[in-house]
Design a protein around this motif. Structure first.
Motif, PDB file in Angstrom:
ATOM      1  N   PHE A  29       0.798  -1.269  -0.133  1.00  0.00           N
ATOM      2  CA  PHE A  29       0.122  -0.045  -0.016  1.00  0.00           C
ATOM      3  C   PHE A  29       0.826   1.402  -0.152  1.00  0.00           C
ATOM      4  O   PHE A  29       0.277   2.323  -0.371  1.00  0.00           O
ATOM      5  N   TRP A  30       2.085   1.201   0.576  1.00  0.00           N
ATOM      6  CA  TRP A  30       2.809   2.440   0.395  1.00  0.00           C
ATOM      7  C   TRP A  30       3.429   2.672  -1.047  1.00  0.00           C
ATOM      8  O   TRP A  30       3.472   3.492  -1.485  1.00  0.00           O
ATOM      9  N   LYS A  33       0.836   4.521  -2.698  1.00  0.00           N
ATOM     10  CA  LYS A  33       0.835   5.831  -2.350  1.00  0.00           C
ATOM     11  C   LYS A  33       1.846   6.486  -3.228  1.00  0.00           C
ATOM     12  O   LYS A  33       1.789   7.508  -3.739  1.00  0.00           O
ATOM     13  N   ILE A  34       3.189   5.876  -3.323  1.00  0.00           N
ATOM     14  CA  ILE A  34       4.116   6.418  -4.006  1.00  0.00           C
ATOM     15  C   ILE A  34       3.576   6.723  -5.463  1.00  0.00           C
ATOM     16  O   ILE A  34       3.995   7.877  -6.128  1.00  0.00           O
ATOM     17  N   GLN A  35       3.039   5.779  -6.183  1.00  0.00           N
ATOM     18  CA  GLN A  35       2.396   5.960  -7.372  1.00  0.00           C
ATOM     19  C   GLN A  35       1.013   6.954  -7.379  1.00  0.00           C
ATOM     20  O   GLN A  35       0.791   7.481  -8.619  1.00  0.00           O
ATOM     21  N   GLN A  36       0.674   7.140  -6.427  1.00  0.00           N
ATOM     22  CA  GLN A  36      -0.547   8.005  -6.301  1.00  0.00           C
ATOM     23  C   GLN A  36      -1.687   7.383  -7.204  1.00  0.00           C
ATOM     24  O   GLN A  36      -2.372   8.135  -8.231  1.00  0.00           O
ATOM     25  N   ARG A  37      -1.690   5.877  -7.032  1.00  0.00           N
ATOM     26  CA  ARG A  37      -2.664   5.242  -7.921  1.00  0.00           C
ATOM     27  C   ARG A  37      -3.868   5.044  -7.070  1.00  0.00           C
ATOM     28  O   ARG A  37      -3.576   4.966  -5.717  1.00  0.00           O
ATOM     29  N   PRO A 254       4.614  -8.435  -6.776  1.00  0.00           N
ATOM     30  CA  PRO A 254       4.454  -7.692  -8.189  1.00  0.00           C
ATOM     31  C   PRO A 254       4.173  -6.188  -7.960  1.00  0.00           C
ATOM     32  O   PRO A 254       4.466  -5.320  -8.969  1.00  0.00           O
ATOM     33  N   THR A 255       3.321  -6.012  -6.859  1.00  0.00           N
ATOM     34  CA  THR A 255       3.114  -4.345  -6.680  1.00  0.00           C
ATOM     35  C   THR A 255       4.119  -3.706  -5.761  1.00  0.00           C
ATOM     36  O   THR A 255       3.697  -2.360  -5.936  1.00  0.00           O
ATOM     37  N   MET A 256       5.197  -4.158  -5.721  1.00  0.00           N
ATOM     38  CA  MET A 256       6.088  -3.393  -4.869  1.00  0.00           C
ATOM     39  C   MET A 256       7.068  -2.881  -5.670  1.00  0.00           C
ATOM     40  O   MET A 256       8.325  -2.222  -4.921  1.00  0.00           O
ATOM     41  N   ALA A 257       7.061  -2.790  -6.837  1.00  0.00           N
ATOM     42  CA  ALA A 257       8.134  -2.226  -7.782  1.00  0.00           C
ATOM     43  C   ALA A 257       8.373  -0.695  -7.462  1.00  0.00           C
ATOM     44  O   ALA A 257       9.556  -0.273  -7.519  1.00  0.00           O
ATOM     45  N   PRO A 258       7.314   0.052  -6.974  1.00  0.00           N
ATOM     46  CA  PRO A 258       7.494   1.599  -7.156  1.00  0.00           C
ATOM     47  C   PRO A 258       8.421   1.942  -5.622  1.00  0.00           C
ATOM     48  O   PRO A 258       9.124   2.678  -5.735  1.00  0.00           O
TER      49      PRO A 258
END
Length: 338
Positions: A29-30, A33-37, A254-258
């Motif tokens: 979820f962080w 937030k970084i991606q502002q998606r 896979p969602t933690m790349a940002p």
């Protein structure tokens, strides 16, 4: 009260993986937030699976407090009653959590791959997963008739052999996880990106094979269980927890790349640059070009290279470009100037 080496070992496993899984959920979820998606449906599925996992952890701790991990001969009668009740409760939290985390992975796939053929396969698997969850939720709840037969027996009551329910649920679960892990591989291989990056992405999705290995071992432990039923339940219970923890972690990777791109990659790049400069200075000094005056630092060399196509992968979907999620292609030019 927790007692015995096995019980404390189980406690260590529970605490360690609960902390690790919580950290992974936070990073997921962080990263959003970084991606502002916006949050997607698979985020909700993962969160629901995590909440059910926390409920199971609470039940596990209550079981440890009442003797889980110890031989049957060391249980007090009231502790055995608690264990039988917990067996029903843990079965329901496990089947709910493992079902929802599978839906999270499949929903993530559908955001990454937009082809109609892939979506049909993914939706079909989602339907099978939902049917699996509903079926075994009923199976586990109705293991005994009445449900309280194990701890409050009545003359007309009965219970099925728990081993058959376990084996059938694990076997189907194993088949579903294998199908989910293998499903995106053909589409990943045909993406327009470098082979090295394809392999990295495939390895990332292939982490699901770790849960498959755990399930294979769980089947072996169920078939060759300890003669003491309480020891057998503790061992199989730990494996089911590990399977669930790894499933949630794999669904989040896979969602933690940002997060890695924002915090880890710059640190690694800085470290690599320092090591490179140290290596150059310890051998021979790099050749110097002509002095260009006080504006030397502002000069750029003209590149004769043709424009390059750069591909990338990010997990939310293909529509948001290189700073968002998905699989994208970007044309890169080299320019010069003062």
């Amino acid at each position: 009260m927790i007692r015995g080496a096995t019980s404390f070992s189980l406690l260590a496993w529970i605490i360690s993986f609960t902390i690790l899984t919580t950290l992974v959920i936070f990073l997921r979820f962080w990263s959003a937030k970084i991606q502002q998606r916006k949050l997607y449906l698979d985020d909700g599925f993962v969160l629901a699976s995590y909440v059910a996992m926390l409920a199971q952890v609470g039940l596990d701790l209550w079981g440890l407090h009442h003797g889980t991990g110890n031989p049957s001969s060391e249980y007090q009668p009231e502790e055995l009653i608690v264990q039988m009740k917990l067996l029903v409760a843990v079965s329901t939290t496990w089947i709910f959590s493992t079902t929802v985390v599978k839906l999270a992975v499949l929903q993530l796939y559908m955001r990454i791959f937009s082809t109609a053929t892939f979506k049909r396969w993914a939706i079909s698997l989602m339907v099978v997963v939902v049917c699996f969850g509903i079926t075994f939720l009923v199976v586990f709840i109705t293991h005994c008739h009445p449900v309280s037969q194990e701890w409050d027996p009545v003359p007309w009551g009965w219970c099925r052999d728990l081993k058959y329910s376990e084996l059938s649920s694990i076997s189907i679960n194993l088949a579903l996880d294998t199908a989910i892990v293998v499903l995106p591989m053909p589409w990943l291989w045909h993406l327009q990106m470098r082979t090295s990056k394809k392999i990295v992405v495939m390895i990332m999705f292939g982490f699901g094979f770790a849960t498959i290995a755990i399930m294979c071992y769980r089947i072996d432990q169920t078939l060759h269980s300890d003669p003491d039923p309480m020891i057998a339940i503790a061992r199989v219970g730990l494996l089911s927890n590990v399977e669930l923890w790894l499933g949630i972690i794999v669904a989040c990777l896979p969602t933690m790349a940002p997060f890695f791109r924002e915090y880890i990659q710059p640190s690694l790049s800085t470290l690599y640059s320092k090591l490179s400069r140290s290596t150059v200075s310890s051998t021979e000094q790099a050749p110097q070009g002509p002095y260009l005056g006080p504006y030397q630092d502002d000069m750029r060399l003209v590149s004769s290279e043709a424009p390059k196509l750069r591909t990338g992968f990010s997990p939310s979907g293909p529509q948001e470009g290189p700073h968002g999620d998905g699989i994208y292609v970007q044309k890169e030019f080299r320019t010069h100037g003062l």
